[in-house]
Enzyme design. Sequence first.
Site, PDB file in Angstrom:
ATOM      1  N   TYR A  65     128.892  45.965 -61.103  1.00  0.00           N
ATOM      2  CA  TYR A  65     128.167  47.212 -60.858  1.00  0.00           C
ATOM      3  C   TYR A  65     128.012  47.997 -62.154  1.00  0.00           C
ATOM      4  O   TYR A  65     126.961  48.595 -62.412  1.00  0.00           O
ATOM      5  CB  TYR A  65     128.895  48.050 -59.809  1.00  0.00           C
ATOM      6  CG  TYR A  65     128.882  47.430 -58.434  1.00  0.00           C
ATOM      7  CD1 TYR A  65     127.705  47.414 -57.680  1.00  0.00           C
ATOM      8  CD2 TYR A  65     130.012  46.847 -57.898  1.00  0.00           C
ATOM      9  CE1 TYR A  65     127.671  46.828 -56.418  1.00  0.00           C
ATOM     10  CE2 TYR A  65     129.995  46.259 -56.645  1.00  0.00           C
ATOM     11  CZ  TYR A  65     128.822  46.250 -55.907  1.00  0.00           C
ATOM     12  OH  TYR A  65     128.797  45.665 -54.665  1.00  0.00           O
ATOM     13  N   GLU A 115     137.459  47.282 -48.089  1.00  0.00           N
ATOM     14  CA  GLU A 115     136.028  47.042 -48.294  1.00  0.00           C
ATOM     15  C   GLU A 115     135.411  46.580 -46.981  1.00  0.00           C
ATOM     16  O   GLU A 115     135.794  45.528 -46.454  1.00  0.00           O
ATOM     17  CB  GLU A 115     135.819  45.986 -49.374  1.00  0.00           C
ATOM     18  CG  GLU A 115     134.379  45.552 -49.592  1.00  0.00           C
ATOM     19  CD  GLU A 115     133.481  46.700 -49.998  1.00  0.00           C
ATOM     20  OE1 GLU A 115     132.590  47.072 -49.187  1.00  0.00           O
ATOM     21  OE2 GLU A 115     133.670  47.233 -51.101  1.00  0.00           O
ATOM     22  N   ASP A 140     128.399  56.042 -62.612  1.00  0.00           N
ATOM     23  CA  ASP A 140     127.336  56.191 -63.605  1.00  0.00           C
ATOM     24  C   ASP A 140     126.300  57.212 -63.154  1.00  0.00           C
ATOM     25  O   ASP A 140     125.249  57.335 -63.777  1.00  0.00           O
ATOM     26  CB  ASP A 140     126.655  54.832 -63.833  1.00  0.00           C
ATOM     27  CG  ASP A 140     126.089  54.270 -62.544  1.00  0.00           C
ATOM     28  OD1 ASP A 140     126.876  53.977 -61.622  1.00  0.00           O
ATOM     29  OD2 ASP A 140     124.852  54.123 -62.429  1.00  0.00           O
ATOM     30  N   GLU A 184     142.763  50.338 -53.788  1.00  0.00           N
ATOM     31  CA  GLU A 184     141.392  50.404 -54.281  1.00  0.00           C
ATOM     32  C   GLU A 184     140.453  50.571 -53.097  1.00  0.00           C
ATOM     33  O   GLU A 184     140.444  49.741 -52.174  1.00  0.00           O
ATOM     34  CB  GLU A 184     141.002  49.169 -55.100  1.00  0.00           C
ATOM     35  CG  GLU A 184     139.603  49.284 -55.674  1.00  0.00           C
ATOM     36  CD  GLU A 184     139.280  48.268 -56.758  1.00  0.00           C
ATOM     37  OE1 GLU A 184     138.074  48.049 -57.016  1.00  0.00           O
ATOM     38  OE2 GLU A 184     140.222  47.692 -57.346  1.00  0.00           O
ATOM     39  N   ASP A 227     129.246  54.055 -53.551  1.00  0.00           N
ATOM     40  CA  ASP A 227     127.849  54.242 -53.155  1.00  0.00           C
ATOM     41  C   ASP A 227     127.424  55.651 -53.538  1.00  0.00           C
ATOM     42  O   ASP A 227     128.030  56.631 -53.096  1.00  0.00           O
ATOM     43  CB  ASP A 227     127.698  54.028 -51.651  1.00  0.00           C
ATOM     44  CG  ASP A 227     126.251  53.835 -51.231  1.00  0.00           C
ATOM     45  OD1 ASP A 227     125.372  54.510 -51.825  1.00  0.00           O
ATOM     46  OD2 ASP A 227     125.995  53.038 -50.321  1.00  0.00           O
TER      47      ASP A 227
END
Length: 231
Positions: A212, A88, A173, A63, A137
Amino acid sequence: MTKRPHRNFYGRLKGKTLKKSQRAYIAEDLEALSPGAVSWKDNPDRVPLDLEALFGGKPVWLEVGFGGGEHLVHQAVSNPDVGIIGAEPYINGVAMLLGKIRRAGVSNLAVHPGDARDLMDVLPAASIARAFLLYPDPWPKARHHRRRFVTQEHLVPLARTMQPGAILRVATDIPDYVRQTLEEVPQAGFEWLAEGPGDWRVPWEDWISTRYEQKALREGRVPHYLTFRRL
């Protein structure tokens, strides 16, 4: 010794001051959950990670940018026969993940608290069976689109690490991120698996909505769920 390429990094590395408990998670848990020598300082020759030693021969998932770690822990709990690496660079997100790992008691996770590009440098070729890029992002300004993960700078190294037939899931999105994803990902050696609108409008069966995504829904944005297969 392999020469380190010049790489700009544009994302956040740290946010609010960490809580005492979060500092403890990092001090006590992070080193043991490291996938191995990923940093250029510790691995200047870019020796590939020994995933057999790390996960005992389990299929390995990746991920990229796990945020607060909700999805990563969910997948680890749901798939104990799989080893999952999360990358991350945002240390606050790493701290949140470590707390979730403690509470869930999962042991099939590894955590790289840094740039996913450094991790992909040392992942063996064709070693990843599934990869996730979830609400990355968006870099909404046109001049910043080259900073998005869905560019060849990131996708080509990712494709190198993925097995033929491996699945890449992308959730976003942002309509323009969807456009760029559908343009760039196939160029890196993937095919989009959608056959109808439901294939990008309906979440995956094993999906867990992240913070998110919940923010996007509150603000009236529509999630898209894109599934690709490595050729």
